[in-house]
Scaffold this active site. Structure first.
Site, short mmCIF file in Angstrom:
data_model
loop_
_atom_site.label_atom_id
_atom_site.label_comp_id
_atom_site.label_asym_id
_atom_site.label_seq_id
_atom_site.Cartn_x
_atom_site.Cartn_y
_atom_site.Cartn_z
CB ILE A 38 -0.82 0.23 1.08
CG1 ILE A 38 -0.20 -0.17 2.53
CG2 ILE A 38 -2.27 -0.82 0.78
CD1 ILE A 38 -0.95 0.03 3.69
CE1 TYR A 126 -2.16 2.75 17.14
CE2 TYR A 126 -1.04 1.40 14.97
CZ TYR A 126 -2.57 1.81 15.77
OH TYR A 126 -3.59 1.41 15.24
N1 LIG Z 1 -5.04 -5.00 16.50
C1 LIG Z 1 -5.49 -3.59 17.30
O1 LIG Z 1 -6.51 -4.15 17.99
C2 LIG Z 1 -6.57 -2.69 16.55
C3 LIG Z 1 -5.95 -2.57 14.98
N2 LIG Z 1 -6.13 -1.26 14.05
C4 LIG Z 1 -6.42 -1.03 13.25
O2 LIG Z 1 -6.66 -2.31 12.57
C5 LIG Z 1 -5.40 -2.35 11.15
C6 LIG Z 1 -5.62 -4.27 10.91
O3 LIG Z 1 -4.94 -4.39 11.94
P1 LIG Z 1 -4.77 -6.17 12.48
O4 LIG Z 1 -5.37 -6.67 12.06
O5 LIG Z 1 -4.60 -5.99 14.24
O6 LIG Z 1 -2.88 -5.31 11.84
P2 LIG Z 1 -1.83 -7.19 11.45
O7 LIG Z 1 -0.60 -6.86 12.72
O8 LIG Z 1 -2.63 -8.13 12.30
O9 LIG Z 1 -1.88 -7.15 10.24
C7 LIG Z 1 -1.53 -6.01 9.51
C8 LIG Z 1 -1.07 -6.32 7.87
O10 LIG Z 1 -0.31 -5.26 7.27
C9 LIG Z 1 0.16 -5.68 6.20
N3 LIG Z 1 0.90 -4.67 6.31
C10 LIG Z 1 2.16 -3.94 6.85
N4 LIG Z 1 2.39 -2.43 5.78
C11 LIG Z 1 2.00 -3.45 5.03
C12 LIG Z 1 1.98 -2.43 3.00
N5 LIG Z 1 2.66 -1.42 3.02
N6 LIG Z 1 1.16 -3.10 1.78
C13 LIG Z 1 0.60 -4.76 2.10
N7 LIG Z 1 0.25 -4.81 3.27
C14 LIG Z 1 1.50 -4.49 4.86
C15 LIG Z 1 0.46 -6.77 7.38
O11 LIG Z 1 1.82 -8.26 6.70
P3 LIG Z 1 3.50 -8.61 6.82
O12 LIG Z 1 2.60 -9.56 7.24
O13 LIG Z 1 3.96 -8.24 5.57
O14 LIG Z 1 4.43 -6.94 7.41
C16 LIG Z 1 -0.06 -7.36 7.73
O15 LIG Z 1 -0.50 -8.36 6.99
C17 LIG Z 1 -4.23 -1.41 11.30
O16 LIG Z 1 -4.41 -0.56 10.47
C18 LIG Z 1 -4.80 -1.22 12.76
O17 LIG Z 1 -3.72 0.15 12.51
C19 LIG Z 1 -7.13 -0.19 15.02
C20 LIG Z 1 -7.35 -0.70 16.13
C21 LIG Z 1 -7.01 -1.40 17.36
C1 LIG Z 2 -0.10 -9.04 26.64
C2 LIG Z 2 -0.39 -8.29 27.40
C3 LIG Z 2 -0.45 -7.30 26.74
N1 LIG Z 2 -1.50 -6.67 28.00
C4 LIG Z 2 -1.93 -4.95 27.87
C5 LIG Z 2 -1.19 -4.33 27.03
C6 LIG Z 2 -1.99 -2.95 26.46
O1 LIG Z 2 -2.44 -1.84 26.42
C7 LIG Z 2 -2.88 -4.23 25.82
C8 LIG Z 2 -3.38 -5.09 24.72
O2 LIG Z 2 -2.16 -5.58 24.20
P1 LIG Z 2 -1.64 -4.86 22.78
O3 LIG Z 2 -0.25 -5.56 22.30
O4 LIG Z 2 -2.32 -5.67 21.88
O5 LIG Z 2 -1.50 -3.25 22.80
P2 LIG Z 2 -1.52 -2.61 22.60
O6 LIG Z 2 -0.75 -1.80 21.94
O7 LIG Z 2 -2.31 -0.73 23.96
O8 LIG Z 2 -3.34 -1.99 21.89
C9 LIG Z 2 -3.60 -1.84 20.56
O9 LIG Z 2 -2.80 -2.51 19.16
C10 LIG Z 2 -2.54 -0.55 18.87
C11 LIG Z 2 -2.81 -2.18 17.49
C12 LIG Z 2 -3.96 -0.19 18.58
O10 LIG Z 2 -4.98 0.50 18.01
C13 LIG Z 2 -5.03 0.42 19.97
O11 LIG Z 2 -6.30 0.09 19.97
C14 LIG Z 2 -4.92 -1.01 21.05
O12 LIG Z 2 -5.49 -2.64 20.55
O13 LIG Z 2 -3.19 -4.71 27.09
C15 LIG Z 2 -1.30 -6.49 29.22
O14 LIG Z 2 -2.40 -5.90 30.35
N2 LIG Z 2 -0.97 -7.76 30.05
C16 LIG Z 2 -0.47 -7.78 28.93
O15 LIG Z 2 -0.03 -10.03 29.20
#
Ligand SMILES: NC(=O)C1=CN([C@@H]2O[C@H](COP(=O)(O)OP(=O)(O)OC[C@H]3O[C@@H](n4cnc5c(N)ncnc54)[C@H](OP(=O)(O)O)[C@@H]3O)[C@@H](O)[C@H]2O)C=CC1
Ligand SMILES: Cc1cn([C@H]2C[C@H](O)[C@@H](COP(=O)(O)OP(=O)(O)O[C@H]3O[C@@H](C)C(=O)[C@@H](O)[C@H]3O)O2)c(=O)[nH]c1=O
Length: 291
Positions: A38, A126
């Protein structure tokens, strides 16, 4: 029939979009980084030309919040440059775009849920990268659908907090959890289904989508264990500062929406999560029998 083009194939959100588009009979093409980087304009152009999608779902991103503090170039590449380039290309081709942002664009000073028009003030790299993406996407493509969400949990992969809390308790091990960060957890299947509904309905602009309920991470872990019939005492509450994380987290980042509540309660979602785990476990057992 034109497909949905989904980025981030190897990730939690990308995989969930593929699974639910299949279940809902929506024609979708899921691409990994090799097939669609992307942050590379030529890669985007080639993919749009090849697949001719009606919309792009950007499930790609850099989510290592702590690493982002010292890996800023890559964080901004994937989280800011990527969505901006997607928006520019989609605007030029008349293609809709759905992309995802985060509760970490807020500084945590509010004590009531943040609505879409709340003042943003990210605490770390981030959150800054996600906020810049929101602004760039909506500047280039005002019709884009930008969903802020938070704290994913899902039975479909192990890369989430609830999975690790349940797994630790099932091993009979303590699980340390932050007891002073208040968030609104999001069940990934609910997020994906509602995001697809909004996309299909032509929704535009900023939307907050999380399940209903505000929990500290420790309260979320205890609720998950209680609903799973496990001893809540495995959860060891600790102040976030005691974890030594590189990035600061907002003390309170609960999301609400001016559009009204769109997703079920967290407790309802956790019950469906646990039911899904049971189904997956049964499928795995059958798969072993069939081998
Ligand atoms: N997880 C959460 O709790 C939250 C997530 N989000 C947002 O949701 C979205 C997805 O998160 P999540 O599914 O958890 O993330 P993951 O890390 O599980 O997946 C992210 C994916 O994006 C791919 N990627 C990264 N950079 C690129 C690029 N330049 N081109 C194509 N693919 C790319 C990675 O591929 P590769 O393995 O090759 O790096 C991976 O497959 C993100 O935008 C995140 O900020 C928002 C709030 C909370
Ligand atoms: C693994 C672990 C995490 N945590 C906490 C740390 C963290 O704040 C939260 C979730 O762990 P994470 O590594 O997902 O932490 P964190 O990076 O804070 O999670 C965030 O992810 C990004 C992508 C977002 O956009 C946010 O919305 C949020 O989901 O839980 C604990 O309290 N105990 C644990 O053992």
């Amino acid at each position: 029939m034109k497909p949905l083009l989904i980025t981030g194939a190897t990730g939690t959100l990308g995989q969930a979009f593929e699974r639910l588009c299949h279940i809902r009979g929506l024609h979708a093409v899921l691409l990994d980084r090799a097939a669609l980087d992307i942050a590379a304009a030529d890669s985007i152009r080639a993919a749009l030309a090849r697949y001719q999608p009606w919309a792009v779902v950007n499930a790609a991103g850099y989510v290592r919040v702590d690493d982002a503090e010292t890996d800023q170039d890559r964080c901004y590449r994937e989280n800011t440059t990527g969505p901006r380039l997607l928006a520019e290309a989609c605007a030029a081709q008349g293609v809709q775009l759905l992309t995802f942002s985060s509760d970490l664009v807020f500084d945590g000073h509010q004590a009531t849920p943040y609505l879409e028009d709340a003042v943003t003030a990210p605490l770390g790299a981030y959150g800054r990268s996600k906020l810049l993406a929101e602004q760039a996407v909506l500047a280039h493509l005002p019709s884009a659908l930008v969903v802020r969400t938070s704290a994913f949990f899902s039975a479909w992969d192990e890369h989430n907090f609830v999975y690790h809390a349940l797994a630790a308790a099932r091993r009979g091990e303590p699980f340390e959890a932050a007891d002073d960060l208040v968030i609104s957890p999001t069940y990934v299947p609910d997020l994906v289904n509602t995001s697809l509904d909004l996309l299909l309905d032509g929704a535009q602009g900023l939307w907050h989508l999380t399940n209903q309920g505000a929990y500290t991470w420790a309260e979320l872990a205890r609720l998950a264990l209680r609903l799973a019939g496990l001893d809540e005492a495995y959860v060891v509450p600790r102040p976030a500062a005691s974890f030594g994380w590189a990035a600061a987290r907002p003390r309170y980042s609960v999301l609400g929406s001016a559009h009204g509540a769109q997703l079920p309660t967290v407790e309802n979602a956790l019950l469906r999560h646990l039911a899904e785990e049971g189904l997956l476990q049964a499928e795995n057992e059958v798969a072993v029998l069939v081998e």
